[in-house]
Design an enzyme around this catalytic site. Structure first.
Site, PDB file in Angstrom:
ATOM      1  N   ARG A  46       0.735  -1.238   0.005  1.00 61.35           N
ATOM      2  CA  ARG A  46      -0.064  -0.111  -0.115  1.00 61.35           C
ATOM      3  C   ARG A  46       0.856   1.166   0.037  1.00 61.35           C
ATOM      4  NH1 ARG A  46      -1.247   1.828   4.537  1.00 61.35           N
ATOM      5  NH2 ARG A  46      -2.121  -0.202   5.504  1.00 61.35           N
ATOM      6  N   TYR A  99     -16.409  16.756 -15.524  1.00 65.65           N
ATOM      7  CA  TYR A  99     -16.866  15.461 -15.573  1.00 65.65           C
ATOM      8  C   TYR A  99     -18.116  15.292 -14.396  1.00 65.65           C
ATOM      9  CZ  TYR A  99     -17.038  10.352 -14.008  1.00 65.65           C
ATOM     10  OH  TYR A  99     -17.390   9.223 -13.911  1.00 65.65           O
ATOM     11  N   ASP A 171      -6.911  18.886 -14.862  1.00 70.26           N
ATOM     12  CA  ASP A 171      -7.179  17.355 -15.442  1.00 70.26           C
ATOM     13  C   ASP A 171      -6.818  17.313 -16.735  1.00 70.26           C
ATOM     14  OD1 ASP A 171      -8.387  15.311 -16.155  1.00 70.26           O
ATOM     15  OD2 ASP A 171     -10.106  15.550 -14.570  1.00 70.26           O
ATOM     16  N   LYS A 196      -8.388   6.254 -19.008  1.00 71.94           N
ATOM     17  CA  LYS A 196      -8.688   6.704 -20.297  1.00 71.94           C
ATOM     18  C   LYS A 196      -7.427   6.388 -21.298  1.00 71.94           C
ATOM     19  CE  LYS A 196     -12.481   7.756 -18.532  1.00 71.94           C
ATOM     20  NZ  LYS A 196     -12.304   8.203 -17.055  1.00 71.94           N
TER      21      LYS A 196
END
Ligand code: P1T
Length: 383
Positions: A46, A99, A171, A196
């Site tokens: 992690r 978004y 972004d 994406k």
């Protein structure tokens, strides 16, 4: 190293213990220590993992910086920025289009905890000036935006924000670092939905936050470990694989989308086409200046009703009806009922997000087949 070479070679020397050309997937939760607290840079996956670290190095290099924190999704990456850089009572300025999940994160997660936020036309300098408050901590900029591909002058917004001591987050999901390098334009932080174009094959969910120095990234790096929304080593490896063809893919996305946009703009069933590569797009000149390609997403408002738009979106052959974008396979979505459904209808109406809007993620198939698909389907379902 230039970007196409970097995506293949950077931080990816053959494995020294075996000679494997391709970096292994370090599928391990933990690392054996030589003595308590003495290890080789990794103690628990992690916190850090070699496959993830390689991915972070490559993503950072592609954006022209050295510091990156990878997350389990784009929204987890965004959440870490908002948590790390804002407190209750603070304020964020963002673009009129974002978004739907980003809108929901601001509106339904951080808003109720006391974060104020304003959507503002960043192209209007007076409106932008007026939007700043003493509590403003971030300008959150999508360019091109989701779903209408608005383009903003990143350099100008960064210089206005810098004068006020406010950080700018870009972004860069829609552009990808192949088309646009926000750090060169003054951005403080870059966020990606790696899901994406970067991963590129519609087979995983992932996010990333990037910064020029580790000091700026520190609050996000802390939260990456402390809240634990980290990507799996396998997904990191898949992204490393996808990145090797990023330059090739983006070139084809740009080319296919340009042709689709030109075709759609001239079609009688289409009321309006949104694509920065069209000279009629209000941000075309800015896009030409600040990016080297116009991207793979084209949105159109169809003539006719919302029901007509839904029928069109459901009837295409190669553009599969689904959320997301940026994969090799073309996708189509009806934002009002899909990606932007989390924006209340009244708010969508205020923002001008029409029910007739259809968003195309133009893939890397043969562009002629995609044009045929659009032509045939508009012929059958055009309003
Ligand atoms: O889906 P996720 O990896 O969590 O990324 C969120 C996100 C962030 N920023 C932008 C600009 C995005 O487009 C997205 C995700 N968008 C879609 C799923 C979509 O279909 O628009």
């Amino acid at each position: 190293m230039r970007p196409d070479t970097l995506a293949i070679h950077f931080a990816q020397d053959p494995d020294p213990s075996t000679g494997a050309l391709v970096a292994p997937i370090h599928a391990t939760s933990t690392f054996v220590q030589d003595e308590p607290g003495v290890h080789r840079g990794f103690d628990y996956s992690r916190t850090n993992n070699p496959t993830r670290r390689t991915l972070e190095q490559v993503l950072a290099a592609l954006e022209g910086v050295r510091h990156c924190a990878a997350f389990a999704s784009g929204l987890a990456a965004e959440h870490a920025i908002l948590q790390g850089f804002t407190s209750p009572g603070d304020h964020v300025i963002t673009t009129p289009d974002v978004y739907g999940g980003t809108f929901r994160l601001l509106n339904a997660v951080h808003g109720p905890k006391g974060l104020a936020w304003t959507q503002c036309d960043l192209a209007d300098e007076r409106a932008l000036d007026a939007a700043f408050r003493p509590e403003t901590k971030l300008v959150w900029l999508e360019s091109p935006t989701n779903p209408r591909l608005f383009v903003f002058d990143i350099e100008k917004v960064c210089s206005i924000a810098r004068r006020r001591g406010v950080r700018v987050v870009v972004d860069n999901t829609f552009a990808s670092p192949v088309n646009q390098r926000p750090f060169a334009l003054g951005a403080d932080l870059v966020v990606h939905s790696v899901t994406k174009y970067l991963a590129g094959h519609s087979d995983l969910i992932q996010g990333a936050v990037l910064a020029r120095d580790e000091e700026t990234l520190a609050p996000v790096r802390f939260l990456q470990n402390a809240t634990g929304a980290v990507p799996s080593p396998f997904d990191c490896w898949l992204t490393l694989r996808g990145l090797k063809t990023l330059g090739l893919r983006i070139a084809r996305h740009n080319e296919n989308a340009q042709r689709a946009a030109e075709f759609l703009a001239a079609h009688p069933a289409v009321a309006r086409t949104y694509y920065p590569g069209l000279p009629s797009h209000p941000g075309h000149e800015i896009a030409r200046r600040q990016s080297s390609g116009f991207g793979g997403v084209v949105s159109v408002e169809l003539r006719g009703t919302g029901a007509d738009a839904r029928r069109f979106a459901s009837s295409l052959r190669y553009f599969r009806l689904g959320e997301s974008l940026g994969g090799v396979k073309s996708l189509v979505c009806h934002p009002a009922s899909m990606t932007h459904a989390s924006i209340p209808a009244a708010e969508r109406a205020r923002l001008g997000l029409s029910d007739s809007l259809v968003r195309l993620s133009v893939g890397i198939e043969d562009g002629r087949d995609l044009l045929d698909d659009l032509a045939e389907t508009l012929g059958r379902c055009g309003g």
